[in-house]
Design an enzyme around this catalytic site. Structure first.
Site, PDB file in Angstrom:
ATOM      1  CB  SER A 172     -23.011  68.694 126.420  1.00  0.00           C
ATOM      2  OG  SER A 172     -21.618  68.945 126.341  1.00  0.00           O
ATOM      3  CE1 TYR A 185     -23.703  69.320 120.842  1.00  0.00           C
ATOM      4  CE2 TYR A 185     -22.029  70.106 122.357  1.00  0.00           C
ATOM      5  CZ  TYR A 185     -22.846  69.092 121.901  1.00  0.00           C
ATOM      6  OH  TYR A 185     -22.811  67.856 122.504  1.00  0.00           O
TER       7      TYR A 185
HETATM    8  P1  NAD Z   1     -22.958  60.148 117.375  1.00  0.00           P
HETATM    9  O1  NAD Z   1     -22.541  60.851 116.147  1.00  0.00           O
HETATM   10  O2  NAD Z   1     -22.572  58.733 117.553  1.00  0.00           O
HETATM   11  O3  NAD Z   1     -24.524  60.262 117.575  1.00  0.00           O
HETATM   12  C1  NAD Z   1     -25.279  61.326 117.079  1.00  0.00           C
HETATM   13  C2  NAD Z   1     -26.601  60.725 116.680  1.00  0.00           C
HETATM   14  O4  NAD Z   1     -27.534  61.763 116.359  1.00  0.00           O
HETATM   15  C3  NAD Z   1     -26.504  59.822 115.449  1.00  0.00           C
HETATM   16  O5  NAD Z   1     -27.111  58.605 115.771  1.00  0.00           O
HETATM   17  C4  NAD Z   1     -27.298  60.526 114.377  1.00  0.00           C
HETATM   18  O6  NAD Z   1     -28.001  59.644 113.531  1.00  0.00           O
HETATM   19  C5  NAD Z   1     -28.263  61.353 115.219  1.00  0.00           C
HETATM   20  N1  NAD Z   1     -28.704  62.535 114.495  1.00  0.00           N
HETATM   21  C6  NAD Z   1     -27.986  63.651 114.200  1.00  0.00           C
HETATM   22  N2  NAD Z   1     -28.738  64.506 113.489  1.00  0.00           N
HETATM   23  C7  NAD Z   1     -29.959  63.916 113.339  1.00  0.00           C
HETATM   24  C8  NAD Z   1     -31.168  64.302 112.703  1.00  0.00           C
HETATM   25  N3  NAD Z   1     -31.290  65.483 112.042  1.00  0.00           N
HETATM   26  N4  NAD Z   1     -32.204  63.434 112.725  1.00  0.00           N
HETATM   27  C9  NAD Z   1     -32.098  62.233 113.345  1.00  0.00           C
HETATM   28  N5  NAD Z   1     -31.002  61.835 114.000  1.00  0.00           N
HETATM   29  C10 NAD Z   1     -29.937  62.664 113.980  1.00  0.00           C
HETATM   30  O7  NAD Z   1     -22.381  61.040 118.593  1.00  0.00           O
HETATM   31  P2  NAD Z   1     -22.572  60.966 120.162  1.00  0.00           P
HETATM   32  O8  NAD Z   1     -21.388  61.662 120.687  1.00  0.00           O
HETATM   33  O9  NAD Z   1     -22.905  59.600 120.636  1.00  0.00           O
HETATM   34  O10 NAD Z   1     -23.809  61.941 120.395  1.00  0.00           O
HETATM   35  C11 NAD Z   1     -24.956  61.569 121.149  1.00  0.00           C
HETATM   36  C12 NAD Z   1     -25.356  62.725 122.037  1.00  0.00           C
HETATM   37  O11 NAD Z   1     -24.326  62.941 123.018  1.00  0.00           O
HETATM   38  C13 NAD Z   1     -25.542  64.063 121.321  1.00  0.00           C
HETATM   39  O12 NAD Z   1     -26.683  64.720 121.825  1.00  0.00           O
HETATM   40  C14 NAD Z   1     -24.287  64.831 121.686  1.00  0.00           C
HETATM   41  O13 NAD Z   1     -24.516  66.232 121.669  1.00  0.00           O
HETATM   42  C15 NAD Z   1     -24.079  64.321 123.112  1.00  0.00           C
HETATM   43  N6  NAD Z   1     -22.747  64.552 123.662  1.00  0.00           N
HETATM   44  C16 NAD Z   1     -21.660  63.970 123.109  1.00  0.00           C
HETATM   45  C17 NAD Z   1     -20.414  64.203 123.660  1.00  0.00           C
HETATM   46  C18 NAD Z   1     -19.158  63.594 123.088  1.00  0.00           C
HETATM   47  O14 NAD Z   1     -18.059  64.001 123.483  1.00  0.00           O
HETATM   48  N7  NAD Z   1     -19.264  62.627 122.210  1.00  0.00           N
HETATM   49  C19 NAD Z   1     -20.288  65.024 124.788  1.00  0.00           C
HETATM   50  C20 NAD Z   1     -21.423  65.599 125.337  1.00  0.00           C
HETATM   51  C21 NAD Z   1     -22.662  65.341 124.765  1.00  0.00           C
END
Ligand code: NAD
Length: 279
Positions: A172, A185
């Site tokens: 991130s 985080y």
């Molecule tokens: P999202 O909520 O769509 O995806 C999160 C996923 O993690 C879900 O599919 C969920 O099932 C899975 N998950 C969470 N806890 C879990 C557990 N204990 N066991 C199994 N699966 C688990 O959100 P997203 O934004 O697509 O997140 C995906 C990645 O992107 C993450 O690592 C997040 O930190 C990263 N990220 C997101 C952003 C943003 O702005 N959305 C920015 C930087 C990084």
């Protein structure tokens, strides 16, 4: 009682909703860049992971997606992958549990008979402006999901991965600039960057590459689930592009790192963040 009429979204809101629901860029033509590869994508049921799963499928890969709770999201993603004429194996469980994480990789290998790509993407966060409010339990849980699961899955995957396989971790932008309201985080994402660099060096001569993608603000369920309304209203507005990104704009970075085009790239981080310079 008469039902209240739903106010139709404004044109600008509608455009945004359409883009949030867009999984891959319209008109994107696959060209077999991942033909017959097998990819496991943690957190693959929604958000960034879902876009990665469908894009990989369009490029010819079978995928396994690992998710925590939403069977509905997982089934929808499975259908989207199957529409691309590829297989999609669903695995439900808690990746913070070592036994599940290791077993799930073994299950993927037994199902497909090979494993080419691991995308460690599952993640969680809780917003806290007061550092003193962060409980030890929360701190440990964030590390269990965001870091420990990447360790378990990578170790297990490397036992069976194809010789030219690769691992891609989701970091991130906050790993590089910190976030005052996501302290635990941010620390996990910093750990993921160091993990990526160290493992890449360790495996460099083996042919297996390890890289990361560091998204900036991206419209996904995680954002709506964990941020205040006020934060959501201003989400992404401080980026040079003045807006948050969409999952379909992030997934191509994973594709690039997963395919042969990135054969000489390991230990690197691609920043998909609307123009913020971090390093
Ligand atoms: P999202 O909520 O769509 O995806 C999160 C996923 O993690 C879900 O599919 C969920 O099932 C899975 N998950 C969470 N806890 C879990 C557990 N204990 N066991 C199994 N699966 C688990 O959100 P997203 O934004 O697509 O997140 C995906 C990645 O992107 C993450 O690592 C997040 O930190 C990263 N990220 C997101 C952003 C943003 O702005 N959305 C920015 C930087 C990084």
């Amino acid at each position: 009682m008469a039902k209240a009429k739903k106010t139709p979204p404004k044109p600008s809101e509608k455009k945004q909703l359409d883009q949030i629901n867009m999984i891959i860029r319209p008109g994107y033509l696959g060209s077999g860049r991942l033909r017959d590869k097998v990819a496991v994508i943690t957190g693959g049921d929604s958000g960034i992971g879902r876009s990665v799963a469908v894009l990989f499928a369009r490029e010819g890969a079978d995928v396994a997606i690992v998710y925590n709770s939403s069977d509905k999201d997982a089934k929808e993603t499975q259908q989207l992958v199957e529409t691309e004429q590829r297989q999609c194996l669903l695995l439900k469980g808690d990746l913070s549990k070592e036994s599940f994480a290791r077993k799930m990789v073994k299950d993927v290998y037994h199902h497909f008979g090979k494993l080419s790509i691991l995308v460690n993407n599952a993640g969680t966060h809780e917003e806290d402006y007061d550092f003193l409010n962060i409980s030890t339990k929360q701190f440990q849980h964030t590390f269990d999901v965001n870091v420990n699961s990447y360790f378990y899955c990578s170790q297990e995957a490397l036992k069976v991965m194809e010789e030219d396989g690769c691992i891609i971790n989701t970091a991130s932008v906050v790993a590089f600039r910190g976030s005052e309201h996501l302290i635990d985080y941010s620390a996990t994402k910093g750990a993921i960057v160091s993990f990526t660099r160290a493992l890449a060096k360790n495996l460099a001569e083996s042919g297996i590459r390890v890289n990361a993608v560091a998204p900036g603000p991206v419209w996904t369920p995680l954002i709506f689930a964990s941020f205040t309304k006020d934060h959501v209203r201003n989400f992404g507005k401080k980026t040079p592009m003045g807006r948050a990104g969409y999952p379909y704009e992030v997934a191509p970075a994973f594709l690039f790192l997963a395919c042969g085009d990135a054969a000489y790239i390991t230990g690197q981080v691609i920043h998909v963040n609307g123009g913020e310079i971090v390093g």
